[in-house]
Write an enzyme that holds these catalytic residues in place. Structure first.
Site, PDB file in Angstrom:
ATOM      1  CG  ASN A   1      -1.772   1.179   1.385  1.00 22.48           C
ATOM      2  OD1 ASN A   1      -1.838   2.017   0.483  1.00 22.48           O
ATOM      3  ND2 ASN A   1      -2.472   1.281   2.518  1.00 22.48           N
TER       4      ASN A   1
ATOM      5  CE  LYS B   1      -0.291   3.193   4.707  1.00 23.71           C
ATOM      6  NZ  LYS B   1      -0.222   3.306   6.150  1.00 23.71           N
TER       7      LYS B   1
ATOM      8  CG  HIS C   1      -5.836   1.765   5.270  1.00 28.77           C
ATOM      9  ND1 HIS C   1      -5.412   2.795   6.083  1.00 28.77           N
ATOM     10  CD2 HIS C   1      -4.793   0.913   5.154  1.00 28.77           C
ATOM     11  CE1 HIS C   1      -4.147   2.568   6.424  1.00 28.77           C
ATOM     12  NE2 HIS C   1      -3.754   1.434   5.879  1.00 28.77           N
TER      13      HIS C   1
ATOM     14  CD  GLU D   1      -3.061   5.468   6.731  1.00 30.96           C
ATOM     15  OE1 GLU D   1      -3.064   5.430   5.495  1.00 30.96           O
ATOM     16  OE2 GLU D   1      -2.129   4.989   7.424  1.00 30.96           O
TER      17      GLU D   1
ATOM     18  CD  GLU E   1      -3.488  -2.756   7.302  1.00 36.25           C
ATOM     19  OE1 GLU E   1      -2.334  -2.864   6.921  1.00 36.25           O
ATOM     20  OE2 GLU E   1      -4.231  -1.827   6.947  1.00 36.25           O
TER      21      GLU E   1
ATOM     22  N   GLY F   1       2.212   2.292  10.715  1.00 36.87           N
ATOM     23  CA  GLY F   1       3.109   3.434  10.559  1.00 36.87           C
ATOM     24  C   GLY F   1       3.823   3.860  11.831  1.00 36.87           C
TER      25      GLY F   1
ATOM     26  CB  SER G   1       5.079  -1.653  12.095  1.00 36.76           C
ATOM     27  OG  SER G   1       4.666  -0.324  12.328  1.00 36.76           O
TER      28      SER G   1
HETATM   29  P1  PGA Z   1       2.775   0.300   7.599  1.00 38.59           P
HETATM   30  O1  PGA Z   1       1.308   0.473   6.977  1.00 38.59           O
HETATM   31  O2  PGA Z   1       3.347  -0.974   7.050  1.00 38.59           O
HETATM   32  O3  PGA Z   1       3.532   1.526   7.152  1.00 38.59           O
HETATM   33  O4  PGA Z   1       2.601   0.243   9.085  1.00 38.59           O
HETATM   34  C1  PGA Z   1       0.490  -0.632   6.778  1.00 38.59           C
HETATM   35  C2  PGA Z   1      -0.820  -0.194   6.178  1.00 38.59           C
HETATM   36  O5  PGA Z   1      -1.292   0.894   6.486  1.00 38.59           O
HETATM   37  O6  PGA Z   1      -1.423  -0.931   5.380  1.00 38.59           O
END
Ligand code: PGA
Length: 313
Positions: free
Chosen positions: A69, A71, A153, A155, A223, A229, A269
């Protein structure tokens, strides 16, 4: 770096749940069965002539699934470099690999990335396109070659404010048009600390279940929001515990078949250093990767963590 509690005190503990028949990539009888002739067909050793080193196949139609992803990151230049790194990376063949570039770069990625990697969008509109300023429709995604879309997601849930029902409807519409859904779920840190992890995940799952026509083309991405993140990855045991609970929920609320064949991937992460231990967990069927998916070689390492599913007898 903050420590995350490993205990889940939701109304229904998953720790004691026994799952072998609903597991994706795992041994039927880990300690004493060296003869797999009585195993269910979804659990088969793919290297029968090498009795000391066996590779287990995934349940149902599934195989290890790794999504990147990207983003809201990248420029034409950085994406050109990333594509070149991905094109030259050596990736195990028995993994479904998908990347999700920002919408405006999908065409560039589609025209220059190897066909071995499929393209996902990071979002889609909830119904047929039309007068919806700023949105991208599922029809348009199909038109430019997207096979998948990431929905739910964290976010979009917690920054943009999308709720369970809206996300469920988006998933239903995408699936009705033949686009696969990477359906994200996961709890906030305060929800975990309040013992609500399972409740939150179950509510999110229910909203998908209420809206989707079938589970054939869905990959569930667990997740935990506190892991996204942050550099604070869930421990393999924490992730496994929730994955088992999700599979249990599918069994009880959808069907044993769907529980058996649906891939449940972990995100938050994940990186080249922690993927192998996570991948060893029985109910972790792959990963959704954010930051580390922006580095081609590291993303390939994560894809290749499927090899840690190879078990020595
Ligand atoms: P990250 O994000 O690996 O940077 O923690 C994962 C995601 O949001 O799918």
């Amino acid at each position: 770096m903050s420590m995350i509690s490993t205990s889940l005190s939701g109304p229904k503990s998953a720790t004691s749940y026994c799952v072998p028949e609903f597991s994706g990539l795992r041994r039927l009888c880990p300690n004493n069965n060296t003869n797999n002739s009585h195993s269910p067909s979804f659990l088969r050793f793919t290297s029968p002539r090498k009795p000391l080193r066996r590779v287990l196949a995934m349940a149902g139609t599934g195989q290890f699934f790794v999504g990147g992803n990207w983003k809201c990151n990248g420029t034409k230049e950085s994406i050109t470099k990333l594509i070149s790194d991905l094109n030259s990376a050596k990736m195990e063949s028995d993994v479904d690999v998908v990347v999700a570039p920002p919408f405006i770069y999908i065409d560039q990625v589609k025209s220059s990335l190897t066909d071995r990697i499929e393209i996902s969008a990071q979002n889609s509109w909830v119904s047929k396109g039309g007068a919806f300023t700023g949105e991208i429709s599922v029809e348009q995604l199909k038109d430019i070659g997207c096979k998948w879309v990431i929905l739910g997601h964290s976010e979009r849930r917690h920054v943009i404010g999308e709720d369970n029902q809206f996300i469920g409807k988006k998933a239903g519409y995408a699936l009705s048009q033949g686009v696969g859904v990477i359906a994200c779920i996961g709890e906030l840190l305060e929800e975990r600390e309040a013992g609500k992890t399972f409740d939150v995940c179950y509510q999110q799952l229910k909203a998908y279940a209420d809206a989707v026509p079938s589970w054939d083309n869905i990959v569930i991405a667990y997740e935990p929001v506190w892991a996204i993140g942050t550099g604070v990855v869930a421990t393999p045991a924490q992730a496994q515990e929730v994955h088992v609970a999700v599979r249990d929920w599918l069994k009880n609320n959808v069907s044993a078949e769907v529980a058996s064949k649906t891939r449940i991937i972990y995100g938050g992460s994940v990186n080249g250093g922690n993927c192998a231990e996570l991948a060893k967990q029985k109910d972790i069927d792959g990963f959704l990767v954010g930051g580390a998916s922006l580095k081609g070689p590291e993303f390939a390492t994560i894809v290749n963590s499927v090899t840690s599913k190879k078990v020595a007898a």
